[in-house]
Scaffold this motif. Sequence first.
Motif, PDB file in Angstrom:
ATOM      1  N   ALA A 134       0.833  -1.203   0.000  1.00  0.00           N
ATOM      2  CA  ALA A 134       0.000   0.000   0.000  1.00  0.00           C
ATOM      3  C   ALA A 134       0.869   1.255   0.000  1.00  0.00           C
ATOM      4  O   ALA A 134       0.553   2.247  -0.670  1.00  0.00           O
ATOM      5  N   PHE A 135       1.974   1.218   0.731  1.00  0.00           N
ATOM      6  CA  PHE A 135       2.890   2.364   0.733  1.00  0.00           C
ATOM      7  C   PHE A 135       3.453   2.597  -0.665  1.00  0.00           C
ATOM      8  O   PHE A 135       3.562   3.750  -1.120  1.00  0.00           O
ATOM      9  N   ALA A 136       3.799   1.523  -1.362  1.00  0.00           N
ATOM     10  CA  ALA A 136       4.299   1.671  -2.729  1.00  0.00           C
ATOM     11  C   ALA A 136       3.236   2.304  -3.629  1.00  0.00           C
ATOM     12  O   ALA A 136       3.548   3.156  -4.474  1.00  0.00           O
ATOM     13  N   GLY A 137       1.978   1.901  -3.447  1.00  0.00           N
ATOM     14  CA  GLY A 137       0.902   2.509  -4.229  1.00  0.00           C
ATOM     15  C   GLY A 137       0.733   3.981  -3.924  1.00  0.00           C
ATOM     16  O   GLY A 137       0.504   4.799  -4.821  1.00  0.00           O
ATOM     17  N   ILE A 138       0.844   4.341  -2.655  1.00  0.00           N
ATOM     18  CA  ILE A 138       0.736   5.745  -2.259  1.00  0.00           C
ATOM     19  C   ILE A 138       1.858   6.561  -2.874  1.00  0.00           C
ATOM     20  O   ILE A 138       1.651   7.699  -3.332  1.00  0.00           O
ATOM     21  N   VAL A 139       3.063   6.004  -2.906  1.00  0.00           N
ATOM     22  CA  VAL A 139       4.203   6.712  -3.491  1.00  0.00           C
ATOM     23  C   VAL A 139       3.954   7.016  -4.965  1.00  0.00           C
ATOM     24  O   VAL A 139       4.237   8.123  -5.448  1.00  0.00           O
ATOM     25  N   VAL A 140       3.406   6.045  -5.691  1.00  0.00           N
ATOM     26  CA  VAL A 140       3.125   6.266  -7.112  1.00  0.00           C
ATOM     27  C   VAL A 140       2.073   7.352  -7.295  1.00  0.00           C
ATOM     28  O   VAL A 140       2.197   8.221  -8.164  1.00  0.00           O
ATOM     29  N   SER A 141       1.025   7.326  -6.478  1.00  0.00           N
ATOM     30  CA  SER A 141      -0.004   8.358  -6.603  1.00  0.00           C
ATOM     31  C   SER A 141       0.521   9.725  -6.179  1.00  0.00           C
ATOM     32  O   SER A 141       0.105  10.758  -6.725  1.00  0.00           O
ATOM     33  N   LEU A 142       1.455   9.760  -5.217  1.00  0.00           N
ATOM     34  CA  LEU A 142       2.103  11.021  -4.856  1.00  0.00           C
ATOM     35  C   LEU A 142       2.841  11.601  -6.059  1.00  0.00           C
ATOM     36  O   LEU A 142       2.806  12.812  -6.308  1.00  0.00           O
ATOM     37  N   MET A 143       3.522  10.737  -6.802  1.00  0.00           N
ATOM     38  CA  MET A 143       4.251  11.194  -7.985  1.00  0.00           C
ATOM     39  C   MET A 143       3.322  11.895  -8.963  1.00  0.00           C
ATOM     40  O   MET A 143       3.684  12.897  -9.592  1.00  0.00           O
ATOM     41  N   GLN A 144       2.101  11.402  -9.082  1.00  0.00           N
ATOM     42  CA  GLN A 144       1.170  11.974 -10.039  1.00  0.00           C
ATOM     43  C   GLN A 144       0.649  13.336  -9.594  1.00  0.00           C
ATOM     44  O   GLN A 144       0.386  14.201 -10.431  1.00  0.00           O
ATOM     45  N   THR A 145       0.467  13.531  -8.290  1.00  0.00           N
ATOM     46  CA  THR A 145      -0.110  14.797  -7.817  1.00  0.00           C
ATOM     47  C   THR A 145       0.932  15.862  -7.518  1.00  0.00           C
ATOM     48  O   THR A 145       0.591  17.046  -7.470  1.00  0.00           O
ATOM     49  N   LEU A 146       2.174  15.474  -7.310  1.00  0.00           N
ATOM     50  CA  LEU A 146       3.195  16.458  -6.956  1.00  0.00           C
ATOM     51  C   LEU A 146       3.364  17.541  -8.012  1.00  0.00           C
ATOM     52  O   LEU A 146       3.721  18.682  -7.709  1.00  0.00           O
ATOM     53  N   VAL A 147       3.100  17.211  -9.272  1.00  0.00           N
ATOM     54  CA  VAL A 147       3.348  18.161 -10.349  1.00  0.00           C
ATOM     55  C   VAL A 147       2.204  19.161 -10.519  1.00  0.00           C
ATOM     56  O   VAL A 147       2.382  20.214 -11.155  1.00  0.00           O
ATOM     57  N   PHE A 199      11.051   8.900  -1.623  1.00  0.00           N
ATOM     58  CA  PHE A 199       9.989   7.954  -1.263  1.00  0.00           C
ATOM     59  C   PHE A 199      10.076   6.687  -2.109  1.00  0.00           C
ATOM     60  O   PHE A 199       9.800   5.583  -1.631  1.00  0.00           O
ATOM     61  N   GLY A 200      10.436   6.842  -3.381  1.00  0.00           N
ATOM     62  CA  GLY A 200      10.574   5.670  -4.241  1.00  0.00           C
ATOM     63  C   GLY A 200      11.663   4.733  -3.756  1.00  0.00           C
ATOM     64  O   GLY A 200      11.504   3.503  -3.778  1.00  0.00           O
ATOM     65  N   VAL A 201      12.794   5.301  -3.308  1.00  0.00           N
ATOM     66  CA  VAL A 201      13.883   4.486  -2.773  1.00  0.00           C
ATOM     67  C   VAL A 201      13.425   3.737  -1.523  1.00  0.00           C
ATOM     68  O   VAL A 201      13.684   2.531  -1.353  1.00  0.00           O
ATOM     69  N   VAL A 202      12.740   4.433  -0.628  1.00  0.00           N
ATOM     70  CA  VAL A 202      12.246   3.795   0.601  1.00  0.00           C
ATOM     71  C   VAL A 202      11.299   2.650   0.260  1.00  0.00           C
ATOM     72  O   VAL A 202      11.391   1.552   0.831  1.00  0.00           O
ATOM     73  N   ALA A 203      10.380   2.883  -0.687  1.00  0.00           N
ATOM     74  CA  ALA A 203       9.436   1.840  -1.075  1.00  0.00           C
ATOM     75  C   ALA A 203      10.163   0.623  -1.646  1.00  0.00           C
ATOM     76  O   ALA A 203       9.824  -0.524  -1.327  1.00  0.00           O
ATOM     77  N   ALA A 204      11.167   0.859  -2.485  1.00  0.00           N
ATOM     78  CA  ALA A 204      11.909  -0.251  -3.079  1.00  0.00           C
ATOM     79  C   ALA A 204      12.643  -1.064  -2.022  1.00  0.00           C
ATOM     80  O   ALA A 204      12.652  -2.304  -2.063  1.00  0.00           O
ATOM     81  N   VAL A 205      13.266  -0.391  -1.070  1.00  0.00           N
ATOM     82  CA  VAL A 205      13.981  -1.092   0.004  1.00  0.00           C
ATOM     83  C   VAL A 205      13.010  -1.947   0.823  1.00  0.00           C
ATOM     84  O   VAL A 205      13.293  -3.097   1.164  1.00  0.00           O
ATOM     85  N   LEU A 206      11.850  -1.400   1.126  1.00  0.00           N
ATOM     86  CA  LEU A 206      10.856  -2.152   1.890  1.00  0.00           C
ATOM     87  C   LEU A 206      10.367  -3.378   1.120  1.00  0.00           C
ATOM     88  O   LEU A 206      10.177  -4.457   1.700  1.00  0.00           O
ATOM     89  N   VAL A 207      10.167  -3.228  -0.168  1.00  0.00           N
ATOM     90  CA  VAL A 207       9.727  -4.364  -0.983  1.00  0.00           C
ATOM     91  C   VAL A 207      10.790  -5.450  -1.011  1.00  0.00           C
ATOM     92  O   VAL A 207      10.500  -6.643  -0.862  1.00  0.00           O
TER      93      VAL A 207
END
Length: 525
Positions: free
Chosen positions: A27-40, A183-191
């Motif tokens: 779920a955290f990985a999914g949140i990170v991807v959606s964050l990427m979309q809204t940050l811009v 956040f992407g790095v953190v998500a990858a490490v957790l996965v």
Amino acid sequence: MSEALAHPSGSGTSGPPRPDTVVAVLAFAGIVVSLMQTLVIPLVPELPGYLGASASDTTWAITATLLAGAVATPVVGRLGDMYGKRRMLLASLAMLVAGSTVCALSDSLAPMVVGRTLQGLSAGVIALGISIMRDELPPERLGGATAMMSASLGIGAALGLPAAAFLADHADWHLLFWTAAGFGVVAAVLVVTLVPESSARTGGRFDLVGAAGLSAALLCLLLAISKGADWGWASATTVALFTVAVAVLLVWGRWELRARQPLVDLRTTARRQVLFTNLASAVFGFSMFAMALVLPQLLQLPKATGYGLGQSMMVVGLVMAPNGLVMMATAPLSARISRTKGPKVTLMLGALVVAAGYGLSVTMMSAIWQLVLVSSIIGAGVGLAYGAMPSLVMGAVPVSETAAANSLNTLMRSIGTSVSSAVAGVTLAQLTTTFGSVALPSENAFRVVMAIGSGAALVAFGFAACLPRRSPLAGTPSAPVTGDPSTPADTSEGTSEGTSAGTSAGTSTGTSADTSAGTAVETRP
């Protein structure tokens, strides 16, 4: 699945997977991807100045993400089924990190478009995450977990928009992309450390011709939809792109029906349960993003218009944040209703709630609290529906096609949001009123868009009503858990060949959230 199969060597875990940990990480990985979309989104009005390009050219920083996500989603899903879902999840997160880094180092348009394209290639993360849940979680945990994963897109948007607006106002804009990369790095490490690789792989030969054909068709279709308003809907370029898209899809469909290991099993996709769920997903995607187009403009238009509220982007984020939080809160309820009444009932109920929310908005759009209420009601309906779609799709496909089916459902929702952006954009451009020398969307234009959103939700209700009377739940013990990809798919309606959960919100959409919100911001005076 035995523990030995669930945890092959090199998975980064020891012992049986802990369901709570797996769900939280995915779920955290999914949140990170959606964050990427809204940050811009807060950057859209300022991008021409930041990148030294025209406003029309800078829209490619948004369109590129949409196109890349549409192409990557079905391809990554099929590769996940063949070679490992966790492996492709990590590859997608790597694209997110790489793209965010390129954007953070950009000061001109070309590298920004490249970076946003790489970010778009991460669009399959949520669909892959749900597919991993199907392989790793016990059946009793699957419904709630996939509903929560589906809600992660809304959660990311809820957190991302106000945070991005704050950072854009108080820090250098490059920090937004460095944040996404971190956040992407953190998500990858957790996965890597906490999520096991599934042994449910089909192997075989990847359908390169099918992937190329579908990618070409999607590029032409979505490019025509997203740029048609700029080029003219009757222009030679737009008409040619639509024509090529249809022609390529016809040839692609013929190829896929004959291929031994197709990119998309069209026979499985044609099953009643899968077909009508995907159609409902597309219409739901259309309906959902009408709100994302209207609310930001109403909030930001000057009070002098008589209907604008004259608020900042920060307030826009705070007003829309409850939408995502309500989606998260509704996820467990969606799973509970699906378990007791069936996912068909849950999807129909979600469509009715969304239709009611849009209907209410036609008369309630004159105060911030009214927009918060409308946004929350629509979020509740979306949460119910998106929580049901996983079980509907995955209850009718074999394990060997889990990620591919998830990805196709995500793609359908993304196409729906793209069409929504185009239709709403045309409506707002046609129904205008003049204030001084500036033409702005009229109050009736916003009402028409909201009414269209309500109508689209009712169409989704109709598609949901066409589903089998008692749709099989993902993860039910009675459903077989194996599937031979070389065996022709059974075409009986409503047959369940696998235990699973389906796709999330989207992505997708996911990526078209950029386009939708970007359109809303760009039209402000």
